[in-house]
Design a protein around this motif. Structure first.
Motif, short mmCIF file in Angstrom:
data_model
loop_
_atom_site.label_atom_id
_atom_site.label_comp_id
_atom_site.label_asym_id
_atom_site.label_seq_id
_atom_site.Cartn_x
_atom_site.Cartn_y
_atom_site.Cartn_z
N ALA A 1 0.84 -1.19 0.00
CA ALA A 1 0.00 0.00 0.00
C ALA A 1 0.88 1.24 0.00
CB ALA A 1 -0.94 0.02 1.21
N THR A 2 0.35 2.33 -0.55
CA THR A 2 1.03 3.62 -0.52
C THR A 2 0.05 4.71 -0.14
OG1 THR A 2 0.66 4.08 -2.88
CG2 THR A 2 2.70 2.94 -2.28
N SER A 3 0.60 5.80 0.37
CA SER A 3 -0.21 6.95 0.75
C SER A 3 0.58 8.23 0.49
CB SER A 3 -0.59 6.85 2.24
OG SER A 3 -1.30 8.01 2.65
N THR A 4 -0.06 9.21 -0.13
CA THR A 4 0.55 10.50 -0.34
C THR A 4 0.16 11.46 0.77
OG1 THR A 4 -1.23 11.52 -1.63
CG2 THR A 4 0.35 10.13 -2.83
N SER A 5 0.92 12.54 0.88
CA SER A 5 0.61 13.53 1.90
C SER A 5 -0.73 14.20 1.65
CB SER A 5 1.71 14.59 1.95
OG SER A 5 1.85 15.25 0.70
N GLY A 6 -1.21 14.16 0.40
CA GLY A 6 -2.50 14.71 0.06
C GLY A 6 -3.67 13.79 0.32
N GLY A 7 -3.39 12.55 0.73
CA GLY A 7 -4.46 11.63 1.10
C GLY A 7 -4.79 10.55 0.10
N SER A 8 -4.11 10.52 -1.05
CA SER A 8 -4.36 9.46 -2.02
C SER A 8 -3.75 8.16 -1.54
CB SER A 8 -3.79 9.83 -3.38
OG SER A 8 -4.42 10.99 -3.90
N THR A 9 -4.45 7.06 -1.76
CA THR A 9 -3.97 5.75 -1.35
C THR A 9 -4.07 4.75 -2.48
OG1 THR A 9 -6.14 5.11 -0.47
CG2 THR A 9 -4.58 6.13 1.06
N ASN A 10 -3.19 3.76 -2.46
CA ASN A 10 -3.22 2.64 -3.39
C ASN A 10 -2.97 1.36 -2.61
OD1 ASN A 10 -3.60 3.90 -6.02
ND2 ASN A 10 -1.54 4.73 -5.76
N TYR A 11 -3.61 0.28 -3.05
CA TYR A 11 -3.47 -1.01 -2.39
C TYR A 11 -3.25 -2.11 -3.41
CZ TYR A 11 -5.57 1.25 1.69
OH TYR A 11 -5.85 2.09 2.75
N ALA A 12 -2.47 -3.09 -3.01
CA ALA A 12 -2.41 -4.32 -3.78
C ALA A 12 -3.76 -5.02 -3.71
CB ALA A 12 -1.32 -5.24 -3.24
N ASP A 13 -4.13 -5.69 -4.80
CA ASP A 13 -5.43 -6.37 -4.82
C ASP A 13 -5.56 -7.39 -3.69
OD1 ASP A 13 -5.75 -6.49 -8.47
OD2 ASP A 13 -6.26 -4.93 -7.02
N SER A 14 -4.46 -8.01 -3.31
CA SER A 14 -4.50 -9.05 -2.31
C SER A 14 -4.82 -8.55 -0.91
CB SER A 14 -3.16 -9.80 -2.28
OG SER A 14 -2.10 -8.92 -1.99
N VAL A 15 -4.70 -7.24 -0.68
CA VAL A 15 -4.94 -6.69 0.65
C VAL A 15 -6.00 -5.60 0.66
CG1 VAL A 15 -2.52 -7.16 1.21
CG2 VAL A 15 -3.21 -4.84 0.57
#
Length: 120
Positions: free
Chosen positions: A49-63
């Motif tokens: 997973a990742t998160s930017t200081s602006g609040g955007s997030t990304n996740y691997a499909d598995s989690v």
């Protein structure tokens, strides 16, 4: 001169939860994206997973529906709440800051890793 320090790993039963933390310390740096990777025995390191200081997030499909990434920008700290853990989540989890503005340049930093073991 920028350090990422992880904590919160451990042993948990399937279906249980853990919360990982990663704090960045140092002077004279700016961080946008922070995130988590993991590497299990015999497998390649993968994005969690990742998160930017602006609040955007990304996740691997598995989690995606089980883990939640969050951060406290004032503390330069990122968290990973892991719920409904499965044995296949067992891995060393690494904190990552891929683009750190430091001393006029852009650099990548990694934490030392923290072990997460899901087993009954």
């Amino acid at each position: 001169q920028v350090y990422l320090v992880e904590s919160g790993g451990g042993l948990v039963q399937p279906g249980g939860s853990l919360r990982l933390s990663c704090a960045a310390s140092g002077r004279g740096f700016e961080i946008n994206t922070m995130g988590w990777y993991r590497q299990a025995p015999g497998k390649e390191r993968e994005l969690v997973a990742t998160s930017t200081s602006g609040g955007s997030t990304n996740y691997a499909d598995s989690v995606k529906d089980r883990f939640t990434i969050s951060r406290d920008n004032a503390k330069n700290t990122v968290y990973l709440q892991m719920n409904s853990l499965k044995p296949e989540d067992t891995a060393v989890y690494y904190c990552n800051a891929p683009r750190v503005y430091y001393s006029g340049t852009i650099r990548e930093y990694w934490g030392q890793g923290t072990q997460v073991t899901v087993s009954s």
